[in-house]
Scaffold this motif. Sequence first.
Motif, PDB file in Angstrom:
ATOM      1  N   GLN A  51      -4.277  11.412  -0.246  1.00  0.00           N
ATOM      2  CA  GLN A  51      -4.346   9.950  -0.033  1.00  0.00           C
ATOM      3  C   GLN A  51      -3.845   9.209  -1.211  1.00  0.00           C
ATOM      4  O   GLN A  51      -3.145   8.152  -1.148  1.00  0.00           O
ATOM      5  N   ILE A  54      -0.246   9.418  -1.895  1.00  0.00           N
ATOM      6  CA  ILE A  54       0.584   8.878  -1.149  1.00  0.00           C
ATOM      7  C   ILE A  54       0.556   7.282  -1.409  1.00  0.00           C
ATOM      8  O   ILE A  54       1.460   6.263  -1.528  1.00  0.00           O
ATOM      9  N   GLU A  61       3.531   0.159   1.132  1.00  0.00           N
ATOM     10  CA  GLU A  61       2.915   0.853   2.216  1.00  0.00           C
ATOM     11  C   GLU A  61       1.544   0.715   2.515  1.00  0.00           C
ATOM     12  O   GLU A  61       0.679   0.951   3.332  1.00  0.00           O
ATOM     13  N   GLY A  62       0.882   0.988   1.021  1.00  0.00           N
ATOM     14  CA  GLY A  62      -0.489   1.060   1.105  1.00  0.00           C
ATOM     15  C   GLY A  62      -1.151  -0.194   0.723  1.00  0.00           C
ATOM     16  O   GLY A  62      -2.396  -0.081   0.728  1.00  0.00           O
ATOM     17  N   ILE A  72      -0.292   2.762   5.635  1.00  0.00           N
ATOM     18  CA  ILE A  72      -0.810   3.938   5.508  1.00  0.00           C
ATOM     19  C   ILE A  72      -2.208   3.926   5.965  1.00  0.00           C
ATOM     20  O   ILE A  72      -3.006   3.115   5.653  1.00  0.00           O
ATOM     21  N   VAL A 104      -0.649   9.978   9.602  1.00  0.00           N
ATOM     22  CA  VAL A 104       0.209  10.069   8.477  1.00  0.00           C
ATOM     23  C   VAL A 104       1.681  10.716   9.234  1.00  0.00           C
ATOM     24  O   VAL A 104       2.696  10.209   8.723  1.00  0.00           O
ATOM     25  N   LEU A 107       4.018   8.084  10.479  1.00  0.00           N
ATOM     26  CA  LEU A 107       4.490   7.097   9.246  1.00  0.00           C
ATOM     27  C   LEU A 107       6.012   7.336   9.339  1.00  0.00           C
ATOM     28  O   LEU A 107       6.456   8.599   9.618  1.00  0.00           O
ATOM     29  N   ILE A 111       7.789   8.644   4.034  1.00  0.00           N
ATOM     30  CA  ILE A 111       6.334   9.112   3.536  1.00  0.00           C
ATOM     31  C   ILE A 111       6.041  10.323   4.400  1.00  0.00           C
ATOM     32  O   ILE A 111       5.272  11.285   3.704  1.00  0.00           O
TER      33      ILE A 111
END
Length: 147
Positions: A51, A54, A61-62, A72, A104, A107, A111
Amino acid sequence: MQFRTVLEVKVVDVQKRRNPSKHYVYLINVTYSDSTSHVISRRYSKFFDLQMQILDKFPVEGGRKDPKQRIIPFLPGKLLFRRSQVRDVAVKRLKHLNDYCKAVMRLPNQISQSEEVLRFFETKAEDLNPPKEDYGGSTKHKSGKHT
């Protein structure tokens, strides 16, 4: 050489391990693009590491700059618990981790098929030969660490 991607993942069980110390691992059935399928095991802390990787690699995206842009998924947080509750917590996390893994994989490819995600779901030597559990008595050998 053809690059193998991850098609599907499903967290199917939680298992107690005693080597090198007592801990729980989550068993994940992973299906790859080369039509192979393996069951891998990962500690909760490895999901947390994934996590963080990423979120660092994909800050937009986070939701780092704008929380509304976050795509995310959130990882179920670390929980504080008493020793008697360890198994209960591990079992409760099972569904949440399964939902997280599926999210996930939904996505965008940059990613879901990133080096970090593929490395996380990669079949490692210890997945093919999980440690034999010792329920008492003396062990003659220790398994080597693979990094």
